[in-house]
Design a protein around this motif. Structure first.
Motif, PDB file in Angstrom:
ATOM      1  N   VAL A   1       4.716   7.186   1.643  1.00 26.62           N
ATOM      2  CA  VAL A   1       3.859   7.662   2.734  1.00 26.62           C
ATOM      3  C   VAL A   1       3.960   6.686   3.907  1.00 26.62           C
ATOM      4  O   VAL A   1       4.474   5.571   3.764  1.00 26.62           O
TER       5      VAL A   1
ATOM      6  N   MET B   1      -3.670   1.909  -1.524  1.00 24.41           N
ATOM      7  CA  MET B   1      -2.822   3.004  -1.987  1.00 24.41           C
ATOM      8  C   MET B   1      -1.632   2.463  -2.765  1.00 24.41           C
ATOM      9  O   MET B   1      -1.234   3.019  -3.791  1.00 24.41           O
TER      10      MET B   1
ATOM     11  N   GLU C   1      -2.160   1.660  -6.315  1.00 16.22           N
ATOM     12  CA  GLU C   1      -2.117   2.831  -7.187  1.00 16.22           C
ATOM     13  C   GLU C   1      -0.678   3.215  -7.547  1.00 16.22           C
ATOM     14  O   GLU C   1      -0.456   4.206  -8.241  1.00 16.22           O
ATOM     15  N   GLY C   2       0.290   2.472  -7.002  1.00 10.76           N
ATOM     16  CA  GLY C   2       1.681   2.724  -7.345  1.00 10.76           C
ATOM     17  C   GLY C   2       2.480   3.421  -6.262  1.00 10.76           C
ATOM     18  O   GLY C   2       3.650   3.747  -6.450  1.00 10.76           O
ATOM     19  N   ARG C   3       1.870   3.637  -5.120  1.00  8.82           N
ATOM     20  CA  ARG C   3       2.522   4.368  -4.029  1.00  8.82           C
ATOM     21  C   ARG C   3       3.323   3.406  -3.143  1.00  8.82           C
ATOM     22  O   ARG C   3       2.897   2.279  -2.900  1.00  8.82           O
TER      23      ARG C   3
END
Lengths: 284, 316
Positions: B29, B69, B72-74
């Motif tokens: 992202v 984020m 969380e692994g993103r």
């Protein structure tokens, strides 16, 4: 852990009150053993931390990375003794390890580091940053994974002096993070004095309402109120983030620590330790 | 030396590559702080709006939420200007991205005096010092379009935090489309035997101009593009210095605590040679045109040539 949903509301309250006292004793013991750490703000947060970890949050200590678990970020990271105590008693790591707080080679760092210990969803310790991370975690859950797990974060009342709180609150409202629950521990004391002395912050409720939050209030030491209010926060799906104002007493549960600025970051001596544990045991 | 003019600044090429990678890689992202039209992150937004988050004019919040984020692994790419990213949000980068080794990548525009026209508030002239000093951070500085596109790929494909310094304005092209780049790599862009000019970013072009000037004086300079500043290619520098026996580091950055300090100390500890470091001399620059500004502050080809010639004279 026994399943609290099988209990009556009153039994849940009784059970959580006992657990909160147990956590408080661990906090006092840890800070006494380390002769360092933040005791006052740990004790003020004990009741709602107990309610979250032992009743409301979906967790699996055997699988701390469970994708659908509820998340928790202690944004006021200096009071990590209460977080560590809750995680240990809940079964994320051995309770005996609590005695290693702040020692070399310990997983219980002076301020919590997520990569060290199972159950920590984010590092914290620099005020304001934990809250912003919680916003990012909530964005990931709601906008990317489209899951309905909750993200709880606990802030100090002094912590909201930080500009990043306001930046990130705007983002939480913009992205309609109704999966985010920010609990502000309003014990009215920060390091250098009362909120009004250091930086007048009231009215906190109106500020967060204006930022786009649903605002709830609770007596942070009345477990029935805590449970009722946090259940309401857990059900939130209004498209708005929730802000819970928890009115608390710094040092709660130990008579000579209550409302005493000194006990923000001081360790008890042996006599104080003995008295504190006796008081907490007596009330448990 | 005549260079082909670049059509796009490196910040835009990086953003275009980010967008193209986004077509096939749906896992990362992009976070922006209201500079989309300047960082060119809007190109990604137009293509992938569901993976694009404008966090407003709030760099610390942007970086810290990116950390959340990423925790969380993103994979998150944070876009912005070097001054704001590396100084306003420095602590969030250090403690909450680098320490936990999270996958946050930085598109950092307005590196050095390539943002000359905007003035000192927008010129990142200490960014390399901060970013190379934080443990676990990797640092890239592409000089042209081919290396800027490659830098995005390296950043995305390298685990952990990666900072890429980019330029505000288009300069020149250096590398062909078949050129390959890697983390920790460098490119000898001109071979020579008398002195090694170690450089990066826009200073690669000024160093090549300096080498042309030096050739007229009978000095044969080798120029190395250290597009990867951390880790950096010590083997190539060692090999070059074995041959030339003299080191010049030219950088569009404060001389203190820049790449020059790193390379010079490393050389001193391994095989000391006469050394000259070229950068901003404990000063802020000013707004103005890029060529005039870099010349005024001692970073132009002729200024690099003069200092290099003096060093070579000392060596002889």
């Amino acid at each position: 852990m026994e399943n609290p949903s099988n209990l009556s509301f009153d039994a849940r309250v009784d059970r959580l009150n006992k657990i909160a006292q147990e956590l408080r004793m661990h906090v006092v013991d840890m800070v006494y053993t380390a002769q360092s750490g933040h005791i006052g703000g740990s004790l003020s947060a004990a009741d709602f931390v107990a309610a979250l970890y032992f009743d409301l949050m979906n967790l699996d200590p055997a699988n701390p990375g469970w994708a659908d678990r509820d998340r928790f970020v202690l944004s006021k990271g200096h009071v990590c003794p209460i977080w560590y105590a809750a995680l240990a008693v809940r079964g994320f790591f051995p309770v005996e390890e609590l005695k290693t707080l702040r020692k070399n080679n310990s997983r219980l760092q002076g301020h919590p580091i997520a990569t060290y210990l199972p159950g920590l969803d984010a590092s914290a310790g620099s005020l304001g940053i934990g809250f912003a991370q919680a916003v990012g975690i909530a964005m990931e859950g709601k906008l990317m994974r489209k899951k309905d797990y909750k993200v709880y974060t606990v802030l100090g009342d002094g912590e909201i002096n930080e500009g990043i709180i306001w930046e990130s609150s705007l983002a939480a409202a913009k992205f309609k993070l109704d999966n985010l629950v920010a609990i502000i521990d309003i014990n009215n004391l920060q390091l250098d004095g009362t909120l009004a002395e250091v930086m007048p912050t009231e009215p906190i409720d109106e500020k967060f309402r204006a930022l786009g939050f649903d605002v709830l209030k609770m007596n942070g030491h009345d477990m029935a109120d805590v449970l009722t209010t946090l259940m309401k926060a857990k059900r939130a799906c209004s498209g708005k983030p929730t802000c819970v104002l928890a009115y608390t007493v710094k040092g709660k549960g130990v008579s000579f620590m209550e409302n005493q600025l000194d006990w923000h970051g001081k360790a008890p001596n042996e006599a104080q330790y003995t008295q504190a544990i006796a008081e907490l045991k007596g009330a448990a | 030396m005549d260079f082909a003019a670049a059509k796009s600044p490196t910040r835009k090429v990086f953003a275009e590559r980010m967008t193209a990678r986004g077509d096939t890689d749906s896992e990362f992202v992009v976070f922006e702080s209201d500079l989309a039209k300047s960082t060119y992150s809007y190109i990604f937004k137009d293509k992938h709006p569901e993976r694009y988050f404008n966090m407003g004019i709030a760099e610390i919040g942007t970086v810290a939420s990116a950390a959340g984020m990423a925790a969380e692994g993103r994979n998150v790419v944070v876009c912005g200007y070097g001054v704001f990213i590396t100084m306003r949000a420095l602590e969030a980068i250090r403690s909450f991205i680098c320490y936990p080794h999270l996958n946050v990548k930085f598109l950092s525009s307005h590196g050095g005096l390539t943002a000359a026209i905007d003035g000192v508030t927008h010129q990142a002239t200490e960014d390399i010092a901060f970013m190379t000093t934080i443990p676990q951070m990797k640092v890239l500085v592409p000089a042209d379009s081919a290396s800027a596109a490659a830098a995005f790929d390296i950043a995305l494909d390298t685990p952990g935090p990666v900072f890429t310094r980019l330029m505000r304005d288009p300069l020149f092209e250096l590398y062909g489309p078949g050129e390959s780049f890697k983390l920790g790599g460098s490119k000898v862009v001109r071979k020579g035997k008398d002195v090694t000019i170690a450089t990066y970013g826009d200073m690669v072009f000024q160093s090549l101009l300096a080498a042309d000037e030096l050739a007229k004086q009978g000095i044969d300079a080798e120029v190395i593009d250290f597009y990867s500043l951390k880790p950096w290619d010590q083997a190539t520098l060692a090999e070059s210095l074995k041959k030339t026996g003299a080191l010049v580091v030219a950088e569009n950055h404060q001389r203190r605590n820049g790449f020059g300090y790193e390379a010079a100390v490393w050389t001193l500890m391994n095989n000391p040679v006469p050394t000259e470091l070229i950068g901003l001399e404990d000063t802020f620059a000013e707004s103005g045109s890029y060529p005039i500004t870099i010349d005024k502050f001692g970073l132009s080809g002729p200024k690099i040539a003069a200092k290099t010639a003096a060093l070579v004279a000392k060596k002889r």
